[in-house]
Each structure stands twice: as structure tokens, then as C-alpha cells.
Design a protein around this motif. Structure first.
Motif, PDB file in Angstrom:
ATOM      1  N   GLU A  54      23.984  47.821  50.153  1.00 44.78           N
ATOM      2  CA  GLU A  54      23.697  48.976  51.057  1.00 44.78           C
ATOM      3  C   GLU A  54      23.940  50.204  50.443  1.00 44.78           C
ATOM      4  O   GLU A  54      24.784  50.454  49.856  1.00 44.78           O
ATOM      5  CB  GLU A  54      24.578  48.642  52.278  1.00 44.78           C
ATOM      6  N   PRO A  55      23.000  51.316  50.969  1.00 43.20           N
ATOM      7  CA  PRO A  55      23.418  52.672  50.401  1.00 43.20           C
ATOM      8  C   PRO A  55      24.687  53.476  50.906  1.00 43.20           C
ATOM      9  O   PRO A  55      25.160  52.995  52.236  1.00 43.20           O
ATOM     10  CB  PRO A  55      21.902  53.502  50.880  1.00 43.20           C
ATOM     11  N   THR A  56      25.350  54.025  50.170  1.00 44.92           N
ATOM     12  CA  THR A  56      26.276  54.858  50.720  1.00 44.92           C
ATOM     13  C   THR A  56      25.909  56.152  51.482  1.00 44.92           C
ATOM     14  O   THR A  56      24.613  56.272  51.432  1.00 44.92           O
ATOM     15  CB  THR A  56      27.387  55.335  49.396  1.00 44.92           C
ATOM     16  N   LEU A  57      26.791  56.795  51.954  1.00 48.95           N
ATOM     17  CA  LEU A  57      26.558  57.922  52.873  1.00 48.95           C
ATOM     18  C   LEU A  57      26.092  59.201  51.960  1.00 48.95           C
ATOM     19  O   LEU A  57      25.103  59.783  52.404  1.00 48.95           O
ATOM     20  CB  LEU A  57      27.733  58.418  53.559  1.00 48.95           C
ATOM     21  N   LEU A  58      26.535  59.202  50.726  1.00 52.96           N
ATOM     22  CA  LEU A  58      25.978  60.219  49.807  1.00 52.96           C
ATOM     23  C   LEU A  58      24.601  59.937  49.407  1.00 52.96           C
ATOM     24  O   LEU A  58      23.800  60.728  49.314  1.00 52.96           O
ATOM     25  CB  LEU A  58      26.859  60.343  48.493  1.00 52.96           C
ATOM     26  N   GLU A  59      24.388  58.384  49.183  1.00 55.12           N
ATOM     27  CA  GLU A  59      23.225  58.150  48.744  1.00 55.12           C
ATOM     28  C   GLU A  59      21.895  58.621  49.881  1.00 55.12           C
ATOM     29  O   GLU A  59      20.914  58.988  49.860  1.00 55.12           O
ATOM     30  CB  GLU A  59      22.881  56.754  48.385  1.00 55.12           C
ATOM     31  N   GLN A  60      22.374  58.045  51.271  1.00 58.00           N
ATOM     32  CA  GLN A  60      21.662  58.171  52.197  1.00 58.00           C
ATOM     33  C   GLN A  60      21.290  59.844  52.453  1.00 58.00           C
ATOM     34  O   GLN A  60      20.143  60.050  52.991  1.00 58.00           O
ATOM     35  CB  GLN A  60      22.169  57.759  53.564  1.00 58.00           C
TER      36      GLN A  60
END
Length: 251
Positions: A197-203
Motif C-alpha cells: 500500500e502507498p504511504t501518505l507521502l507517496e499519495q
């Protein structure tokens, strides 16, 4: 393989059988074979197949995610994303729309030979395309300072970095020196579950309307004019582990 099962069997026979294949790979529109003995392939019969639109046997170089004109000064020229290069040959590529081309791709675009045995042996390099202004304040994950970079005078100046947008590759989850993680939302296990799953920074760095396999780049900023036909095709990827299910062609 669905309705193309018989075509696949025929193609396998015409390239000389499984034992004549040293390596094979594919993209959305091409299959690439490295043959043990190329003379065993029946090229005329392959090109006579209804599902085959042509073939070539030269080795070539592919620059991923970028396109250029065969004749740079001709606006009607054929657009390429690969080119055959012989020893001591060189080409100057005028990339359409600048680095990242029409889709404004960011990240590492690989320049490589399309024959994977050559790729594996080191016949490749990469072109890093940044998404944020590099003003000498940034560092790579290993601590190496990023040199100051300025866009060409006729190009739009990129946005400055901020806490949520540190610039590629610093929003990518991972630890320098450790094995890379699988791309977020890009791979599913045998049960269909996303493996990462993506991290908040990636999102925070996703493009608008991001979809799996197209999180940081709009892969189809297509012309929606009614006179342009858009064809969607189903993609059946080996082993079913890649979650991309369709692609679009315009013409």
C-alpha cells in the motif's frame, strides 16, 4: 491466453519451438525474442499471420517513456520510441515535449537494448527526470547532493520542493542499501490482494485521478475530440500477477 491460444502455439512453432528461444519479453504492442538460432524462424510465415502486423530482426535501443521524430524537422514524420544502432553510430534525439515527453513522465527512464540478454549484460543506462526544481538543497537517498538544475529557457519552470513534495526520488518509500519495495498498488498476490500500500507521502505525490501502474504520471492525457477514436484493449499478462488490465491507443 483466451482466443489467442492457437495463434500463440503457431507463433511458438514458427520461431523454431521453445528450445530455440533464449529469452522472450513483451510490452503492450510488441513481442521480443532472442533466438538461439535465428535462421530457424520462418519469418515469412510469421508475417503472414493475421495477428502479426510486421516484424524486424535488428537489435535496437529503446528509450522508455519518451518519443521523438525520425526526421526532426518534419512535423509529419514517423514518431519513434526505439531505434537501431550499429557500432560507431550515434544519434541526436530531440525529445517531443521535452524530458518525459507528452505524458510528462517523472522518474528514471531506461535506455536499453530490447534483447534482454544484452540488457542483463549491462547494455543500458538511465535518464533521471525530476518533478521539482533542483536548487542545490536536495540530496539523494544515499546522501549525495543533487546539483542545481535549471530548465531550458523555453520550458515551464518546475515547482519548488516542500515538505509533502520533496521531489523524486525522495517521496518513494525505501531504505538506501536495502532491497527495493514493490511499487504501491502495482502488484497483487495469488489471492488478488495488493502487496504494498502507498504511504501518505507517496499519495501526496500522486497525479490527479491516479490509478494502479499510473500513480505519478497520467499515462493517457488523450485528445477527447469526437473525431479521435480511442480503442481499449484487454491485456492478459503472464501469471496474472500484474494488475494492469487495459491500455488505450489513439489514432
Amino acid at each position: 491466453m483466451g482466443k489467442y491460444a492457437e495463434d500463440a502455439k503457431q507463433l511458438l512453432r514458427l520461431v523454431g519451438g521453445k528450445e530455440n528461444i533464449a529469452a522472450v519479453s513483451h510490452c503492450m504492442t510488441r513481442m521480443r525474442f532472442a533466438l538461439v538460432e535465428p535462421s530457424r524462424a520462418d519469418v515469412k510465415a510469421i508475417e503472414a499471420m493475421k495477428v502479426v502486423k510486421g516484424s524486424f530482426t535488428q537489435s535496437g535501443q529503446i528509450l522508455e517513456k519518451n518519443q521523438w521524430r525520425l526526421e526532426p524537422e518534419n512535423p509529419s514524420s514517423t514518431i519513434l520510441d526505439s531505434i537501431s544502432i550499429s557500432p560507431q553510430e550515434c544519434f541526436t534525439l530531440d525529445i517531443l515535449y521535452g524530458a518525459g515527453s507528452f505524458n510528462h513522465v517523472i522518474g528514471d527512464a531506461i535506455l536499453h537494448c530490447h534483447l534482454y540478454p544484452h540488457f542483463i549484460d549491462g547494455m543500458w543506462t538511465l535518464w533521471r527526470i525530476y518533478d521539482r526544481l533542483q536548487d542545490r538543497t536536495g540530496k539523494l537517498p544515499d546522501g549525495t547532493p543533487i546539483a542545481a538544475l535549471q530548465p531550458l529557457k523555453d520550458r515551464e519552470k518546475p515547482l519548488k520542493k516542500d515538505e509533502l513534495h520533496p521531489g523524486y526520488p525522495n517521496f518513494i518509500e525505501g531504505v538506501f542499501g536495502e532491497p527495493p519495495l514493490q511499487p504501491p498498488l502495482g502488484v497483487r498476490d495469488a489471492d488478488g490482494n495488493v502487496t504494498n500500500e502507498p504511504t501518505l507521502l507517496e499519495q501526496a505525490n500522486f497525479v490527479e485521478n491516479a490509478v494502479p501502474e499510473a500513480l505519478y504520471t497520467d499515462t493517457c492525457p488523450c485528445n477527447k475530440d469526437e473525431n479521435v477514436k480511442i480503442f481499449e484493449i484487454a491485456l492478459e499478462v503472464l501469471h496474472g500477477m500484474w494488475s494492469q488490465v487495459c491500455g488505450e491507443f489513439s489514432g
